[in-house]
Design an enzyme around this catalytic site. Sequence first.
Site, short mmCIF file in Angstrom:
data_model
loop_
_atom_site.label_atom_id
_atom_site.label_comp_id
_atom_site.label_asym_id
_atom_site.label_seq_id
_atom_site.Cartn_x
_atom_site.Cartn_y
_atom_site.Cartn_z
N ARG A 28 8.61 4.22 69.57
CA ARG A 28 7.76 3.26 68.86
C ARG A 28 7.08 2.34 69.87
O ARG A 28 7.36 2.39 71.06
CB ARG A 28 8.58 2.44 67.86
CG ARG A 28 9.69 1.61 68.50
CD ARG A 28 10.63 1.01 67.48
NE ARG A 28 11.42 2.05 66.86
CZ ARG A 28 12.58 2.49 67.34
NH1 ARG A 28 13.09 1.97 68.44
NH2 ARG A 28 13.25 3.45 66.74
N TYR A 176 17.45 -12.49 82.28
CA TYR A 176 16.33 -11.61 81.95
C TYR A 176 15.48 -11.32 83.19
O TYR A 176 15.09 -10.18 83.44
CB TYR A 176 15.48 -12.24 80.85
CG TYR A 176 14.38 -11.36 80.32
CD1 TYR A 176 14.67 -10.23 79.55
CD2 TYR A 176 13.04 -11.65 80.56
CE1 TYR A 176 13.65 -9.42 79.05
CE2 TYR A 176 12.02 -10.86 80.06
CZ TYR A 176 12.33 -9.74 79.31
OH TYR A 176 11.34 -8.93 78.82
#
Length: 332
Positions: A28, A176
């Site tokens: 996706r 992150y």
Amino acid sequence: MSSPGALSPKLNCVDLKGKVAIITGSTRGIGKCCAVALAKQGCNIVIAAKTTKPEPNLPGTIYSVAEEIEKLGVQALPVKVDMRNLDDIKECVRLTVEKFGRIDILINNASALWWHRMDGTPMNKYDLITGINARGSFAMASLCCPIMAKNKFGRVICMSPPIQTSYKAFKGFTAYNISKFGMTMVAMGAASEYEGQGVTGHSLWPATVIESQASKNFQLGDSSMWRKADILADAVLGLVSAPDSYTGKQLIDDEYLMAEHGLTAEDIKVYRCDPNVDPPRALAIEAGGGHMGTDAAAASGASFTRGDVRKLDKDKEVSKQSDLEKNAKSKL
């Protein structure tokens, strides 16, 4: 003449007939959009992702995307891959070589998101994001690059931001950043270690939030704030088509397309989700790329906390409270 895989009519990309691309996280969003774009250029696609059964918030599977790709006249190979599992990665590469006899393009797109402070990051979350983002990308590239070099052609593209040196870029994003900058380092490593062997490496990052299941599930604004994933797919087509001498770049999508392919600000409008609204370049600022919460967020004064969709309301409340505290301090 425009290229069949590109959204922008200005892009003139090479024919990829017979080439093979492994795209991680391609069921996706950005990964799937890149898969479709490359397939339209004649490239065979390996859909390397985890989803084998559709879920309410995660539409698409490796099999449904493979079926869609094959309707474009190329071959597709769906392979279930958990990027934390080295055996999965090795098997993906083995099956690809077994079926096609080559690997020409690797797009390390699979990624886990975690925008939290150090003291709000459990070690299991740290292990998750670094395992998928940095370690998984390294493992995939380390196995693919020698095969590319043997055939004297290879393109490694990691969907990750330019490496930031300002300490301010790490506030609320330390874990992150470690994981995503690690992906960028993988691309730079491929560029340096395989220079002169027909293999190039780049990192690629969007200037704006991109329309995807992640932007919807994490409620990162609305469509007026997003661009279509096609802008990244077009940049990928450009990088795949570039000569071997063009390598080792840490790129922002719109800046790259304008600098290297002659697109203008007017041309970039084709990528808007809302044709009447120019989305904010929230993930990058001029003269340096980043991501939500780094230089761009520092410049705007905004705060963003995201990580677990199941705890979205709590993350939004933390972001809201942080912004209120900033506003209060600014008035003192």
